[in-house]
Scaffold this active site. Sequence first.
Site, PDB file in Angstrom:
ATOM      1  N   ASP A  88       0.938  -1.073   0.072  1.00  0.00           N
ATOM      2  CA  ASP A  88       0.050  -0.007   0.104  1.00  0.00           C
ATOM      3  C   ASP A  88       0.801   1.399  -0.062  1.00  0.00           C
ATOM      4  O   ASP A  88       0.255   2.318   0.071  1.00  0.00           O
ATOM      5  CB  ASP A  88      -0.978  -0.127   1.059  1.00  0.00           C
ATOM      6  CG  ASP A  88      -2.066   1.176   1.137  1.00  0.00           C
ATOM      7  OD1 ASP A  88      -2.438   1.136   0.149  1.00  0.00           O
ATOM      8  OD2 ASP A  88      -2.346   1.613   2.209  1.00  0.00           O
ATOM      9  N   SER A 111      -7.207   5.203  -0.063  1.00  0.00           N
ATOM     10  CA  SER A 111      -7.339   3.979  -0.562  1.00  0.00           C
ATOM     11  C   SER A 111      -8.826   3.302  -0.563  1.00  0.00           C
ATOM     12  O   SER A 111      -9.675   3.614   0.668  1.00  0.00           O
ATOM     13  CB  SER A 111      -6.395   2.697   0.099  1.00  0.00           C
ATOM     14  OG  SER A 111      -4.966   3.098  -0.072  1.00  0.00           O
ATOM     15  N   GLN A 120      -5.329  -2.088  -6.790  1.00  0.00           N
ATOM     16  CA  GLN A 120      -5.623  -1.067  -5.887  1.00  0.00           C
ATOM     17  C   GLN A 120      -6.337   0.030  -6.566  1.00  0.00           C
ATOM     18  O   GLN A 120      -6.055   0.544  -7.722  1.00  0.00           O
ATOM     19  CB  GLN A 120      -4.830  -0.558  -5.036  1.00  0.00           C
ATOM     20  CG  GLN A 120      -5.458   0.391  -3.680  1.00  0.00           C
ATOM     21  CD  GLN A 120      -4.519   1.034  -2.884  1.00  0.00           C
ATOM     22  OE1 GLN A 120      -3.913   1.928  -3.137  1.00  0.00           O
ATOM     23  NE2 GLN A 120      -4.070   0.075  -2.065  1.00  0.00           N
TER      24      GLN A 120
END
Length: 289
Positions: free
Chosen positions: A211, A233, A283
Site C-alpha cells: 500500500d 485507498s 488497488q
Amino acid sequence: MEDVPEGTGSQQSLAELLDILDLERIEVNIFRGRSPEGGPQRIFGGQVAGQALVAAGRTVPEDRPVHSLHAYFLRPGDPTVPVVYNVDRIRDGRSFTTRRVTAIQHGKAIFALSASFHRAEAGLEHQAAMPDVPPPEELPTARERLTRLFDTLPASVNWHPIELRPVGPLSVETAHNPDLRSQQNLVWLRTERPLPDDPLLHVCLMTYASDMTLLDTVVRAHGRTMDDIAMASLDHAMWFHRPFRADEWLLYAQDTPRASGAHGLARGLVYTRSGELVCSVVQEGLLRL
C-alpha cells in the site's frame, strides 16, 4: 518511503512494526491491534490490511497458506484507539479455507477483508517476465535521493521500516519535469533487517508494504505529488503465487491503466530478484485535487 536519517523526524522501527502485527487474542475469533505512537493522523491502510490478514491467518492451519485477499477501506482509522478484528470462519473445506475479517473502531466497521487459503497443489505453470532493471545495489535509497532534493525533509512524511530503492524518478521530480512522467513505477523493497522464518509474517509484511507506493503511481503519471492530491485507498486485492521472504529484495513493478471520476487504478507485480513472480496486486483509490 524509507527510514529517515537521524535528526529528521520520527520513524517506526521494524521491531515496533512486528509488535504491531503481533495481535492480542481476546477471544477465539476476536483480536485487538494498536497503532504506532507519534504516527499520522489516520491509520496507514497497509497496517490495517496487514493486521486483518494476521487475524485471519491465526484461525487457519499452518499447512494452508493464503493465496488471495480482497479488501475494502470503509472509514479512516483512528490511531489513538485500538482496532478490534472480528474473524468470521466462512468455510473450512478439504482444500480451501475462507475467512472474513471486519475491523471495528468506535462501534463501526472501518475495514473489511476476505481471504482465501489453499493447501499446496501441483498444476500448470507460467508467468509474466520480470522487467529488466538495475539491481538494488546499484541504486540509491529513497532517503538518499530525498536528502539530495531537500535541505529539511517534510515533517508530514510517514516513514516505514521498509527500505525502498526506486528505479525511476520520484514523484517530486516528475512534478517539475514532464519528460519524466510515466504510467509505470518500479521499486525495489525489503525490510530493514532479517525476519523470523514465519511464512504468514512475510506475507503480512508484503501486504503492509504493497500500500506504500501504489497510488503514488497514479499521481506521478500526472506530474502531481501527495502534497496537492487528497488520496485515500478504496479497495485492495492481492494474489500470492509462491512463498517469498520480505527481508530479501523484491521488485514491485507497478503501473496505472486508468484514472477518471476522482478514481485511480493501479496494479503491481512482485518479483524476487531471481525473476520469480510471487505476488500480484490491484488497488483503486480516491484522488481529489
